[in-house]
Design a protein around this motif. Structure first.
Motif, short mmCIF file in Angstrom:
data_model
loop_
_atom_site.label_atom_id
_atom_site.label_comp_id
_atom_site.label_asym_id
_atom_site.label_seq_id
_atom_site.Cartn_x
_atom_site.Cartn_y
_atom_site.Cartn_z
N LEU A 47 0.98 -1.29 -0.07
CA LEU A 47 0.10 -0.08 0.01
C LEU A 47 0.80 1.13 0.04
O LEU A 47 0.45 2.09 -0.55
CB LEU A 47 -0.89 0.02 1.06
CG LEU A 47 -2.05 -1.02 1.16
CD1 LEU A 47 -2.71 -1.04 2.58
CD2 LEU A 47 -2.88 -1.09 -0.02
N PHE A 48 1.88 1.35 0.81
CA PHE A 48 2.83 2.42 0.69
C PHE A 48 3.58 2.71 -0.54
O PHE A 48 3.78 3.83 -0.84
CB PHE A 48 4.03 2.21 1.67
CG PHE A 48 3.66 2.48 3.03
CD1 PHE A 48 2.78 3.60 3.56
CD2 PHE A 48 3.97 1.71 4.09
CE1 PHE A 48 2.50 3.91 4.75
CE2 PHE A 48 3.31 1.87 5.27
CZ PHE A 48 2.93 2.85 5.82
N LEU A 49 3.60 1.69 -1.68
CA LEU A 49 4.14 1.68 -2.63
C LEU A 49 3.07 2.33 -3.80
O LEU A 49 3.50 2.75 -4.82
CB LEU A 49 4.86 0.31 -3.22
CG LEU A 49 5.89 0.05 -2.54
CD1 LEU A 49 6.36 -1.47 -2.84
CD2 LEU A 49 7.24 1.12 -2.86
N LEU A 50 1.96 2.37 -3.43
CA LEU A 50 0.70 2.91 -4.41
C LEU A 50 1.23 4.26 -5.19
O LEU A 50 1.20 4.59 -6.08
CB LEU A 50 -0.40 2.95 -3.75
CG LEU A 50 -1.55 3.50 -4.73
CD1 LEU A 50 -1.70 2.49 -5.91
CD2 LEU A 50 -2.89 3.27 -3.90
N ASP A 51 1.87 5.15 -3.91
CA ASP A 51 2.09 6.52 -4.30
C ASP A 51 3.23 6.38 -5.50
O ASP A 51 3.26 7.27 -6.18
CB ASP A 51 2.68 7.12 -3.16
CG ASP A 51 3.22 8.54 -3.32
OD1 ASP A 51 2.52 9.40 -3.70
OD2 ASP A 51 4.50 8.59 -3.41
N LYS A 52 4.36 5.37 -5.61
CA LYS A 52 5.25 5.63 -6.47
C LYS A 52 4.72 5.10 -7.87
O LYS A 52 5.28 5.59 -8.88
CB LYS A 52 6.19 4.68 -5.91
CG LYS A 52 7.44 4.33 -6.83
CD LYS A 52 8.37 3.45 -6.30
CE LYS A 52 9.71 3.12 -7.19
NZ LYS A 52 10.61 2.34 -6.61
N TYR A 53 3.78 4.05 -7.93
CA TYR A 53 3.36 3.60 -9.15
C TYR A 53 2.00 4.08 -9.67
O TYR A 53 1.50 3.71 -10.87
CB TYR A 53 3.23 2.18 -8.76
CG TYR A 53 4.60 1.46 -8.57
CD1 TYR A 53 5.59 1.27 -9.85
CD2 TYR A 53 5.10 1.19 -7.55
CE1 TYR A 53 6.80 0.90 -9.63
CE2 TYR A 53 6.28 0.47 -7.32
CZ TYR A 53 7.06 0.42 -8.36
OH TYR A 53 8.42 -0.34 -8.02
N SER A 54 1.21 5.11 -9.01
CA SER A 54 -0.01 5.60 -9.28
C SER A 54 0.16 6.35 -10.67
O SER A 54 0.93 7.22 -10.63
CB SER A 54 -0.64 6.28 -7.95
OG SER A 54 -1.75 7.08 -8.85
N THR A 55 -0.39 5.98 -11.69
CA THR A 55 -0.38 6.73 -12.86
C THR A 55 -1.02 8.27 -12.54
O THR A 55 -0.69 9.15 -13.27
CB THR A 55 -1.07 5.98 -14.09
OG1 THR A 55 -2.32 5.75 -13.65
CG2 THR A 55 -0.46 4.86 -14.33
N LEU A 56 -1.97 8.36 -11.85
CA LEU A 56 -2.65 9.75 -11.80
C LEU A 56 -1.86 10.57 -10.93
O LEU A 56 -1.39 11.63 -11.33
CB LEU A 56 -3.92 9.38 -10.83
CG LEU A 56 -4.68 10.89 -10.37
CD1 LEU A 56 -5.08 11.66 -11.78
CD2 LEU A 56 -5.78 10.47 -9.60
N LEU A 57 -1.17 9.91 -10.04
CA LEU A 57 0.00 10.96 -9.31
C LEU A 57 1.12 11.12 -10.02
O LEU A 57 1.64 12.31 -10.08
CB LEU A 57 0.43 10.28 -8.02
CG LEU A 57 -0.66 9.86 -6.99
CD1 LEU A 57 0.11 9.08 -5.67
CD2 LEU A 57 -1.29 11.43 -6.29
N GLN A 58 1.54 10.40 -10.98
CA GLN A 58 2.49 10.55 -11.76
C GLN A 58 2.28 11.68 -12.79
O GLN A 58 2.99 12.59 -13.26
CB GLN A 58 3.18 9.36 -12.67
CG GLN A 58 3.66 8.31 -11.97
CD GLN A 58 3.87 6.86 -12.87
OE1 GLN A 58 3.47 6.86 -13.81
NE2 GLN A 58 3.82 5.73 -12.03
N PHE A 59 0.99 11.65 -13.35
CA PHE A 59 0.46 12.90 -14.13
C PHE A 59 0.64 14.43 -13.43
O PHE A 59 1.03 15.18 -13.92
CB PHE A 59 -0.83 12.33 -14.47
CG PHE A 59 -1.45 13.66 -15.28
CD1 PHE A 59 -1.19 13.68 -16.62
CD2 PHE A 59 -2.27 14.45 -14.69
CE1 PHE A 59 -1.85 14.90 -17.14
CE2 PHE A 59 -2.93 15.59 -15.50
CZ PHE A 59 -2.67 15.71 -16.75
#
Length: 262
Positions: A47-59
């Motif tokens: 769950l902590f790694l969701l921030d790293k791989y989230s395409t929305l957050l990357q955008f």
């Protein structure tokens, strides 16, 4: 149930008994508590790694050329070390239950059962527990982490390939840690004089706990905080068990070779 099946059930129950070989009550973790302890770290880390791989957050962060497969190498190594660490710690805490003790001899010696069946039943029970522990410790990360990594792909084929590689690597690492501790206990029993075994056992358990915790903490500092594998990994990879299983991960389904820079 056959006599052999009864023996397996006996040793499975004995692993979580609250009594020592003298029949004295002691603090003991039940199976449910152990399974919860094993499953929690992998799920929380995923769950902590969701921030790293989230395409929305990357955008929103403006990351236009993020390669999740290359970036996931350090995280794959983290999950392998995590799997080995938590399984090894559970085995250390159940150290005194890995082989039949004097109370087992008193209970079973009078029965018409060959001694080889007793040890085979004990080994079978341990193997079943090893499989259960390995699956429980890694089932959440096997689903969540590959889903996050392959999020930008949007392909079920990519997810199943990544999940299969993850499962093969972390389950192998967990079983390796389980049987490495089992083998260490057996070797100490063979080479240590009986009167010194308890002292040697306590020293070995202490050193093993320290080694497992140091390995895990160094993994967190070098991989999660720096975001890449240690430099010159190829120079000493063949000496470190986690790298053996990382190669299984890379060759099983990842699209970036291990030699690639982290």
């Amino acid at each position: 149930m056959t006599p052999f099946g009864h023996l397996i059930f006996y040793f499975l129950k004995r692993m979580f008994s609250g009594e020592d070989e003298e029949g004295v009550e002691s603090m003991s973790l039940g199976l449910g508590v152990v399974l919860a302890f094993l499953a929690a770290p992998g799920g929380l880390a995923s769950l902590f790694l969701l921030d790293k791989y989230s395409t929305l957050l990357q955008f929103f962060r403006g990351q236009r050329h993020f390669d999740p497969y290359r970036a996931s190498i350090a995280d794959e190594y983290f999950f392998i070390v995590l799997s080995m660490t938590i399984t090894g710690l559970v085995m250390v805490f159940r150290w005194n239950r890995l082989f039949p003790d004097r109370r087992d001899f008193w209970n079973l010696a009078v029965l018409p059962i060959p001694i080889r069946q007793v040890f085979l039943a004990n080994f079978t029970a341990l193997f079943l527990l090893a499989v259960v522990f390995a699956v429980d410790a890694n089932v959440i990360s096997t689903i969540l982490f590959p889903a996050f990594v392959t999020m930008s792909d949007g392909s079920f084929a990519a997810f199943f390939r990544s999940a299969g590689a993850h499962a093969a690597a972390v389950l192998s690492a967990s079983l390796f840690s389980f049987f490495a501790v089992f083998a260490l206990v057996g070797i100490l029993m063979l080479i240590s004089p009986p009167r010194w075994f308890r002292t040697v056992s306590v020293a070995a358990r202490t050193l093993l706990v320290v080694a497992l915790l140091v390995e895990f903490i160094s993994n967190v500092l070098m991989q999660l905080l720096s975001g890449h594998l240690p430099g010159h990994a190829d120079a000493y990879a063949r000496f470190l068990p986690p790298f053996w299983f990382l190669r299984i991960y890379r060759h099983s389904g990842a699209s970036v070779p291990l030699a690639a820079p982290g």
